[in-house]
Write an enzyme that holds these catalytic residues in place. Structure first.
Site, PDB file in Angstrom:
ATOM      1  N   SER A 677       1.332  -1.399   0.045  1.00  0.00           N
ATOM      2  CA  SER A 677       0.241   0.020   0.498  1.00  0.00           C
ATOM      3  C   SER A 677       0.883   1.634  -0.509  1.00  0.00           C
ATOM      4  CB  SER A 677      -0.960  -0.058   1.050  1.00  0.00           C
ATOM      5  OG  SER A 677      -0.273   0.246   2.308  1.00  0.00           O
ATOM      6  N   LYS A 720      -6.552   3.238   8.067  1.00  0.00           N
ATOM      7  CA  LYS A 720      -5.538   4.853   7.852  1.00  0.00           C
ATOM      8  C   LYS A 720      -6.046   6.018   8.159  1.00  0.00           C
ATOM      9  CE  LYS A 720      -3.537   0.704   4.789  1.00  0.00           C
ATOM     10  NZ  LYS A 720      -3.605   0.915   3.309  1.00  0.00           N
TER      11      LYS A 720
END
Length: 772
Positions: A677, A720
């Protein structure tokens, strides 16, 4: 007869006799024996071994010893603890002890080395004797199979009659007194008569023992005898008018009649009871059957509890016990509604997946409470033996049912709620694959007739409500995951943690520590400070511990000064919990070159990663530091390849990468980092460093990159975004294909953030680079 005599050290043996050509270990500790060994080792390593007549005599004289002995060669000495010496000797020849000299500190004897007389036997007599001895040895071997295999072949190859007779006494398990008699028999004829006498005696004794055992076995059938005695005892008690207490077998029969089960199962149990009746009460097999009957009669074959089918009641209980988790509650209520309408448990098994401390186990407990079901928990963490699930077969020592059958037995009904905790942490070893054993348990097509190896009867698990918990689905095998419906229990926001603490944890910890609300109060600001500065987690487990620590100190404070009501405020939290445990890294104040903030998911929530890139003169090497995993290293190489491919658009010279090294670093090098990511973050940082363009400080991004610059979707988006909020980020770049995930998040999470969706790297660069 040779008439040579010598003097040599003597060792008196207790309870043993050494013959010529005999190897033997023995321990010595008497001072005189130790001195004799030391004397022999200084000389030719030979010593005379004679046997005491009385083994208990500590200091034997000449008359206390057998006069025939053996000269032996000392082969080995080993010092043992406690001033003991272990001696290994080899017998050499017969000798006669003529006298003992009083030489301190050892026994020294006058030895006649020639007690061997000339044999008067002719060859025919010797051959006849040899043949008879061999025949009797073979007959002895038939009666003693082990000795026939290990000892007899070595004896039959000997050709000297005297040596054969000595070795028979050495190799066969005879008493040392018999061996002394053999040693005393100097003449071969005498030795032959003695050995044959004992050999024939051993053969006859062995035959008689075998015949007696056979006779006893034929005449006495213990099972029949016990049965007859029990029946006689029953008749005697009836004649005397005494109450006849139920035997174990009768008790089992009574329980079987009351058991709710299929005919097939009851017939099998009945056969086991009948078999148990014919067994001796104290036998090992009877104990095994008794344990088996106790188990199968305790299982709730068709015994069920009545469920509470009110969906409104279930919703009320879930709302009372848990704050938030609206999607989780909604899915569980839908699941329960289907079960109520179909009256079956064939719908997919629920698997609650989320970080530790987010309430997965307590949700399952609340569902059991809402449905009025019995609740049993099976912890699967670290289980690696298939028998833990399926049970052990009865033939094994210490056999027991598996955890599934044992949980049913514990629940007492066949329709409990069974929690399979930590299903992602089962493992496998040479004893079997535990996850494969769970397939039959969780498959609605198979668990109607689940077979436990110990119970050996089909157990219906279709009425059991299974709920599994896991921290991640990545370690759950595909076939097992396919049988479950995953419901994600995600991280809590600080606001959610505040409401959970205020509505549930504070009351729980206050009561746990023996306090009342009128004695100790805690302000909302104090709770917010505990959440923000003393915990960093996805769930609320650490938060509960911190609140518990506050109330423990408050309890002591209240007892020391009962007159005041204790109020715990934001300013006073440090007195209870010490210095702040958690500090959050804010975004940089200034826009910089080669520094970009990425977003990462961890097992305890989200975090931000500052990626730094430096360019220096070199030979085109890529240096990666910060303890990056293999996946992240591959992302860095892909990012570099993309940057090199687009550099001509930014007026970068063709030979730039041949003359410069690129160093990519992620701070906190001691913390392992991995995951797909950070691709676009690393590519942006590299391009910024190469082109000397600044990147917005208050911007963060997440997403994977391809060689052609496409931005790929990622997971863990809620965690996140929460991490971005904590770091005071203003703009977040998210892959376009994650748009649906952002739309599912509440305004509380995304409220002050500008979310930009990106499909390709040019869009990322446009949003990230400071416009000049």
């Amino acid at each position: 007869m040779v008439d040579k005599t010598i003097t040599m050290p003597v060792i008196a043996l207790r309870g043993m006799t050494v013959l010529p050509k005999m190897m033997l270990h023995f321990d010595i500790s008497r001072t005189k024996s130790v001195a004799a060994v030391e004397k022999a080792m200084v000389g030719d390593q030979k010593v005379c071994l004679v046997t005491q007549k009385n083994p208990d005599e500590a200091d034997p004289a000449f008359e206390d010893l057998h006069h025939m002995g053996t000269v032996a060669l000392i082969k080995q000495l080993v010092k043992m603890p406690g001033n003991v010496i272990r001696v290994m000797v080899e017998g050499l020849k017969r000798v006669e002890l003529l006298a003992l000299e009083s030489e301190e500190p050892m026994l020294v004897g006058e030895i006649d080395q020639a007690p061997e007389y000339e044999e008067l036997l002719d060859d025919i007599t010797r051959q006849a004797m040899m043949q008879i001895v061999r025949d009797k040895l073979s007959e002895y071997g038939k009666e003693n199979p082990r000795i026939a295999k290990e000892v007899i072949p070595g004896l039959l190859v000997l050709t000297d009659l005297g040596e054969l007779l000595d070795q028979i006494a050495v190799q066969l398990p005879w008493d040392y007194l018999i061996r002394q008699q053999v040693l005393d028999s100097v003449m071969v004829e005498d030795r032959y008569a003695l050995v044959m006498k004992h050999l024939l005696t051993e053969i006859e004794v062995t035959k008689i023992k075998r015949e007696l055992q056979s006779t006893v076995k034929e005449r006495i059938d213990k099972n029949q005898k016990d049965y007859i005695l029990r029946e006689q005892l029953k008749v005697i008690r009836e004649e005397l008018g005494e109450d006849n207490p139920l035997s174990d077998a009768d008790e089992y029969s009574k329980r079987l009649k009351a058991l709710k089960a299929d005919k097939e199962i009851k017939d099998k149990i009945h056969k086991e009871i009948e078999r148990f009746k014919s067994m001796p009460g104290g036998s090992q097999e009877a104990n095994v059957v008794r344990m088996y009957l106790e188990t199968v009669l305790d299982l709730p074959w068709k015994k069920v509890s009545k469920d509470n089918n009110s969906i409104a009641h279930a919703e009320k209980v879930l709302e009372e016990d848990h704050y938030g988790l609206s999607k989780v509650k909604e899915r569980i209520l839908e699941y329960l509604a289907v079960r109520v309408l179909t009256k079956k448990g064939s719908s997919p098994i629920i698997c609650l997946v989320g970080p530790p401390g987010t309430g997965k186990t307590s949700i399952a407990r609340s569902v059991a409470k809402a449905l009025n079901k019995e609740y049993v928990r099976i912890s699967l963490g670290g289980v690696r033996d298939e028998a833990e699930i399926r049970g052990h077969r009865k033939t094994y020592v210490g056999a027991m049912p598996g955890r599934i059958a044992e949980a049913l037995r514990q629940a007492g009904v066949s329709n409990p709620l069974m929690l399979l905790d930590e299903i992602d942490k089962v493992s496998r070893d040479y004893k079997g694959d535990t996850s494969s054993a769970l397939l039959e348990v969780l498959d609605s097509e198979q668990n109607v007739k689940f077979r436990d190896h110990y119970v050996e009867l089909p157990i219906d698990l279709s009425n059991v409500l299974f709920i599994a918990t896991a921290n991640t689905t990545s370690t759950i095998p595909g076939p097992l995951l396919d049988r479950m419906e995953v419901i994600e229990v995600t991280s809590y926001t600080e606001n959610e943690k505040f409401h959970i603490a205020k509505n549930y944890l504070v009351r729980k910890q206050r009561e746990k520590n023996g306090l009342k609300e009128s004695q100790v109060t805690i302000t909302d600001k104090a709770l917010e400070k505990i959440i923000h500065n003393y915990t960093r987690e996805a769930g609320v487990r650490t938060l509960e511990r911190r609140i518990g620590a506050v109330y423990r100190k408050a309890a002591r404070q209240f007892l020391e000064d009962r007159s005041q009501v204790i109020e715990i405020t934001e300013a006073g939290i440090e007195a209870y919990l010490g210095k702040e445990k958690v500090t959050f890294e804010d975004v940089n104040e200034d826009d910089e070159v080669g520094i970009v903030r990425g977003l990462a998911w961890t097992s305890v929530g989200g975090s931000t990663l500052q990626i730094e890139v430096n360019v220096m003169p070199g030979k085109g090497n890529l240096l990666l530091t910060g303890q990056m995993g293999d996946v992240m290293k591959e992302s860095a190489r892909i990012a570099l390849s993309y940057v090199r491919s687009v550099c001509p658009q930014y007026q970068v010279k063709d030979d730039y990468f041949e003359k410069h090294d690129i160093h990519l670093h992620i701070p906190e090098g001691a913390v392992p980092k991995d995951g797909p990511s950070a691709g676009i973050t690393m590519a942006t940082a590299m391009l910024s460093a190469v082109t000397n363009r600044k990147v917005y400080a208050k911007l963060a991004m997440t997403g994977e990159i391809t060689l052609r610059g496409r931005v790929l979707p990622i997971g863990g988006l809620k965690e996140k975004i929460l991490a971005a909020r904590m770091a005071h980020v203003e703009k977040v770049l998210v892959p376009y294909k994650n748009r649906k995930d952002i739309l599912e998040l509440s305004d509380e999470i995304t409220g002050n953030l500008t979310i930009v969706y990106v499909k390709h790297m040019p869009e990322v660069i446009k949003e990230a680079f400071v416009q000049e």
